[in-house]
Design a protein around this motif. Structure first.
Motif, PDB file in Angstrom:
ATOM      1  N   LEU A   1      -1.188  -1.342 -10.308  1.00 44.12           N
ATOM      2  CA  LEU A   1      -1.552  -0.162  -9.520  1.00 44.12           C
ATOM      3  C   LEU A   1      -3.058  -0.200  -9.299  1.00 44.12           C
ATOM      4  CD1 LEU A   1       0.444   2.528 -11.519  1.00 44.12           C
ATOM      5  CD2 LEU A   1       1.190   1.262  -9.506  1.00 44.12           C
ATOM      6  N   LEU A   2      -3.460   0.151  -8.094  1.00 47.30           N
ATOM      7  CA  LEU A   2      -4.874   0.143  -7.721  1.00 47.30           C
ATOM      8  C   LEU A   2      -5.249   1.497  -7.148  1.00 47.30           C
ATOM      9  CD1 LEU A   2      -7.621  -1.251  -7.043  1.00 47.30           C
ATOM     10  CD2 LEU A   2      -6.527  -2.089  -4.943  1.00 47.30           C
ATOM     11  N   PHE A   3      -6.324   2.062  -7.665  1.00 45.09           N
ATOM     12  CA  PHE A   3      -6.931   3.291  -7.155  1.00 45.09           C
ATOM     13  C   PHE A   3      -8.266   2.866  -6.568  1.00 45.09           C
ATOM     14  CE2 PHE A   3      -9.997   6.685  -7.763  1.00 45.09           C
ATOM     15  CZ  PHE A   3      -9.317   7.853  -7.474  1.00 45.09           C
ATOM     16  N   GLN A   4      -8.471   3.144  -5.267  1.00 49.32           N
ATOM     17  CA  GLN A   4      -9.731   2.735  -4.658  1.00 49.32           C
ATOM     18  C   GLN A   4     -10.127   3.699  -3.546  1.00 49.32           C
ATOM     19  OE1 GLN A   4      -9.430  -1.151  -2.867  1.00 49.32           O
ATOM     20  NE2 GLN A   4      -7.426  -0.708  -2.003  1.00 49.32           N
ATOM     21  N   TYR A   5     -11.429   3.786  -3.308  1.00 49.75           N
ATOM     22  CA  TYR A   5     -11.909   4.576  -2.184  1.00 49.75           C
ATOM     23  C   TYR A   5     -13.205   3.996  -1.657  1.00 49.75           C
ATOM     24  CZ  TYR A   5     -14.838   7.028  -5.705  1.00 49.75           C
ATOM     25  OH  TYR A   5     -15.713   7.343  -6.717  1.00 49.75           O
ATOM     26  N   GLY A   6     -13.505   4.393  -0.420  1.00 44.97           N
ATOM     27  CA  GLY A   6     -14.733   3.969   0.226  1.00 44.97           C
ATOM     28  C   GLY A   6     -14.653   4.200   1.720  1.00 44.97           C
ATOM     29  N   THR A   7     -15.750   3.946   2.402  1.00 49.63           N
ATOM     30  CA  THR A   7     -15.806   4.079   3.846  1.00 49.63           C
ATOM     31  C   THR A   7     -15.561   2.706   4.467  1.00 49.63           C
ATOM     32  OG1 THR A   7     -17.353   5.912   3.672  1.00 49.63           O
ATOM     33  CG2 THR A   7     -17.236   4.799   5.804  1.00 49.63           C
ATOM     34  N   HIS A   8     -14.549   2.642   5.346  1.00 53.10           N
ATOM     35  CA  HIS A   8     -14.139   1.362   5.921  1.00 53.10           C
ATOM     36  C   HIS A   8     -13.805   1.523   7.401  1.00 53.10           C
ATOM     37  CE1 HIS A   8     -13.792  -0.058   1.809  1.00 53.10           C
ATOM     38  NE2 HIS A   8     -13.027   0.984   1.552  1.00 53.10           N
ATOM     39  N   ALA A   9     -13.890   0.409   8.125  1.00 54.98           N
ATOM     40  CA  ALA A   9     -13.514   0.380   9.541  1.00 54.98           C
ATOM     41  C   ALA A   9     -12.673  -0.867   9.778  1.00 54.98           C
ATOM     42  CB  ALA A   9     -14.748   0.379  10.424  1.00 54.98           C
ATOM     43  N   PHE A  10     -11.498  -0.933   9.159  1.00 54.30           N
ATOM     44  CA  PHE A  10     -10.659  -2.127   9.268  1.00 54.30           C
ATOM     45  C   PHE A  10      -9.975  -2.239  10.622  1.00 54.30           C
ATOM     46  CE2 PHE A  10     -10.395  -1.389   4.558  1.00 54.30           C
ATOM     47  CZ  PHE A  10     -11.248  -2.424   4.225  1.00 54.30           C
ATOM     48  N   ASP A  11      -9.249  -1.202  11.022  1.00 52.12           N
ATOM     49  CA  ASP A  11      -8.462  -1.285  12.253  1.00 52.12           C
ATOM     50  C   ASP A  11      -8.705  -0.094  13.175  1.00 52.12           C
ATOM     51  OD1 ASP A  11      -7.234   0.656  10.752  1.00 52.12           O
ATOM     52  OD2 ASP A  11      -5.222  -0.179  10.889  1.00 52.12           O
ATOM     53  N   ALA A  12      -9.777   0.637  12.934  1.00 60.73           N
ATOM     54  CA  ALA A  12     -10.095   1.834  13.713  1.00 60.73           C
ATOM     55  C   ALA A  12     -11.555   2.183  13.449  1.00 60.73           C
ATOM     56  CB  ALA A  12      -9.170   2.982  13.295  1.00 60.73           C
ATOM     57  N   PRO A  13     -12.036   3.276  14.052  1.00 63.23           N
ATOM     58  CA  PRO A  13     -13.396   3.712  13.710  1.00 63.23           C
ATOM     59  C   PRO A  13     -13.513   3.967  12.202  1.00 63.23           C
ATOM     60  CG  PRO A  13     -12.564   4.929  15.600  1.00 63.23           C
ATOM     61  CD  PRO A  13     -11.418   4.119  15.063  1.00 63.23           C
ATOM     62  N   ALA A  14     -14.705   3.873  11.688  1.00 62.27           N
ATOM     63  CA  ALA A  14     -14.943   4.053  10.257  1.00 62.27           C
ATOM     64  C   ALA A  14     -14.422   5.402   9.776  1.00 62.27           C
ATOM     65  CB  ALA A  14     -16.430   3.924   9.954  1.00 62.27           C
ATOM     66  N   THR A  15     -13.754   5.367   8.627  1.00 57.17           N
ATOM     67  CA  THR A  15     -13.269   6.578   7.971  1.00 57.17           C
ATOM     68  C   THR A  15     -13.455   6.412   6.474  1.00 57.17           C
ATOM     69  OG1 THR A  15     -11.018   5.728   7.756  1.00 57.17           O
ATOM     70  CG2 THR A  15     -11.483   7.053   9.698  1.00 57.17           C
ATOM     71  N   PHE A  16     -13.485   7.524   5.785  1.00 54.49           N
ATOM     72  CA  PHE A  16     -13.441   7.489   4.332  1.00 54.49           C
ATOM     73  C   PHE A  16     -11.975   7.392   3.946  1.00 54.49           C
ATOM     74  CE2 PHE A  16     -12.975   9.264   0.132  1.00 54.49           C
ATOM     75  CZ  PHE A  16     -13.975   8.609  -0.562  1.00 54.49           C
ATOM     76  N   THR A  17     -11.648   6.404   3.126  1.00 54.92           N
ATOM     77  CA  THR A  17     -10.255   6.154   2.765  1.00 54.92           C
ATOM     78  C   THR A  17     -10.084   6.209   1.255  1.00 54.92           C
ATOM     79  OG1 THR A  17     -10.004   4.704   4.681  1.00 54.92           O
ATOM     80  CG2 THR A  17      -8.334   4.531   2.961  1.00 54.92           C
ATOM     81  N   LEU A  18      -9.118   6.995   0.825  1.00 57.66           N
ATOM     82  CA  LEU A  18      -8.659   7.023  -0.560  1.00 57.66           C
ATOM     83  C   LEU A  18      -7.329   6.287  -0.545  1.00 57.66           C
ATOM     84  CD1 LEU A  18      -8.867   8.050  -3.485  1.00 57.66           C
ATOM     85  CD2 LEU A  18      -7.899  10.222  -2.697  1.00 57.66           C
ATOM     86  N   ASP A  19      -7.241   5.187  -1.266  1.00 57.20           N
ATOM     87  CA  ASP A  19      -6.088   4.290  -1.171  1.00 57.20           C
ATOM     88  C   ASP A  19      -5.463   4.095  -2.548  1.00 57.20           C
ATOM     89  OD1 ASP A  19      -4.258   2.295  -0.499  1.00 57.20           O
ATOM     90  OD2 ASP A  19      -5.780   0.771  -0.114  1.00 57.20           O
ATOM     91  N   PHE A  20      -4.182   4.433  -2.635  1.00 54.59           N
ATOM     92  CA  PHE A  20      -3.388   4.179  -3.830  1.00 54.59           C
ATOM     93  C   PHE A  20      -2.465   3.014  -3.488  1.00 54.59           C
ATOM     94  CE2 PHE A  20      -3.629   9.010  -3.717  1.00 54.59           C
ATOM     95  CZ  PHE A  20      -4.816   9.066  -4.432  1.00 54.59           C
ATOM     96  N   THR A  21      -2.551   1.935  -4.242  1.00 58.40           N
ATOM     97  CA  THR A  21      -1.829   0.705  -3.912  1.00 58.40           C
ATOM     98  C   THR A  21      -1.033   0.221  -5.113  1.00 58.40           C
ATOM     99  OG1 THR A  21      -3.553   0.046  -2.353  1.00 58.40           O
ATOM    100  CG2 THR A  21      -2.128  -1.701  -3.174  1.00 58.40           C
ATOM    101  N   ARG A  22       0.149  -0.288  -4.825  1.00 63.24           N
ATOM    102  CA  ARG A  22       0.932  -1.002  -5.844  1.00 63.24           C
ATOM    103  C   ARG A  22       1.028  -2.442  -5.386  1.00 63.24           C
ATOM    104  NH1 ARG A  22       5.831   1.289  -9.252  1.00 63.24           N
ATOM    105  NH2 ARG A  22       5.870  -0.329 -10.864  1.00 63.24           N
ATOM    106  N   GLN A  23       0.721  -3.357  -6.293  1.00 65.49           N
ATOM    107  CA  GLN A  23       0.720  -4.776  -5.958  1.00 65.49           C
ATOM    108  C   GLN A  23       1.731  -5.518  -6.826  1.00 65.49           C
ATOM    109  OE1 GLN A  23      -2.891  -7.230  -5.066  1.00 65.49           O
ATOM    110  NE2 GLN A  23      -2.483  -8.003  -7.132  1.00 65.49           N
ATOM    111  N   PHE A  24       2.563  -6.311  -6.160  1.00 58.73           N
ATOM    112  CA  PHE A  24       3.538  -7.156  -6.841  1.00 58.73           C
ATOM    113  C   PHE A  24       3.183  -8.619  -6.612  1.00 58.73           C
ATOM    114  CE2 PHE A  24       5.954  -3.342  -5.524  1.00 58.73           C
ATOM    115  CZ  PHE A  24       6.320  -2.871  -6.777  1.00 58.73           C
ATOM    116  N   ASP A  25       3.210  -9.404  -7.669  1.00 57.04           N
ATOM    117  CA  ASP A  25       3.006 -10.839  -7.568  1.00 57.04           C
ATOM    118  C   ASP A  25       4.342 -11.475  -7.192  1.00 57.04           C
ATOM    119  OD1 ASP A  25       2.097 -13.443  -7.793  1.00 57.04           O
ATOM    120  OD2 ASP A  25       1.604 -13.301  -9.924  1.00 57.04           O
ATOM    121  N   VAL A  26       4.352 -12.243  -6.122  1.00 59.27           N
ATOM    122  CA  VAL A  26       5.561 -12.940  -5.683  1.00 59.27           C
ATOM    123  C   VAL A  26       5.473 -14.366  -6.206  1.00 59.27           C
ATOM    124  CG1 VAL A  26       6.928 -13.688  -3.701  1.00 59.27           C
ATOM    125  CG2 VAL A  26       5.760 -11.457  -3.655  1.00 59.27           C
TER     126      VAL A  26
END
Length: 155
Positions: free
Chosen positions: A56-81
């Motif tokens: 599980l990953l908890f992360q935040y920051g200001t990013h402009a990946f696929d749109a104008p820059a926004t502040f993003t709070l991202d909760f992620t679950r990662q599985f190793d394949v």
């Protein structure tokens, strides 16, 4: 068969937890999403018995990946394949992103991330409680996200 859900069911299970939290996704605040994500984080999936395979990953920051820059709070679950030889092939990440405008208080937070791995770390609740001390919670307490996205991607 482990009796656990497959990793392919992860997005659907996260979506179910979010629906259980509120009537519509637009009604969800960061606290609601975080609690739903933690419920989702407690579900154990059918994964190989190797370290760091379910994180599980908890992360935040200001990013402009696929749109104008926004502040993003991202909760992620990662599985190793794992491939047929038992070696790492790639990761699959299930994201729940909360996007906000670019308020100066949010931009001033900079960026942050913290990982938790099942079967490696001590306790999910301890990790989650430690994250409650992050300044992001105060900064977004009165804000509603402009957008909440749930998606899966290979990395």
């Amino acid at each position: 068969m482990s009796g656990r859900p497959s990793t392919g069911e992860a997005v659907g299970l996260l979506e179910s937890e979010l629906r259980a939290a509120r009537e519509t996704r637009a009604d969800l605040g960061a606290e609601d999403v975080w609690r739903a994500f933690l419920r989702f984080g407690r579900v154990r999936f059918d994964t190989p018995d190797t370290p760091d395979v379910d994180g599980l990953l908890f992360q935040y920051g200001t990013h402009a990946f696929d749109a104008p820059a926004t502040f993003t709070l991202d909760f992620t679950r990662q599985f190793d394949v794992i491939d047929s030889d038992g070696e790492h092939d790639h990761y699959v990440q299930v994201h729940c992103e909360l996007r906000y405008g670019l308020a100066p208080a949010l931009q001033d937070l900079g960026s942050f991330n913290s990982w938790f791995f099942h079967d490696v770390e001590d306790d999910l609740d301890h990790w989650a409680q430690a994250l409650r001390n992050q300044p992001v919670w105060t900064a977004i307490s009165a804000l509603k996200p402009a957008e909440t996205r749930v998606y899966q991607e290979p990395v």
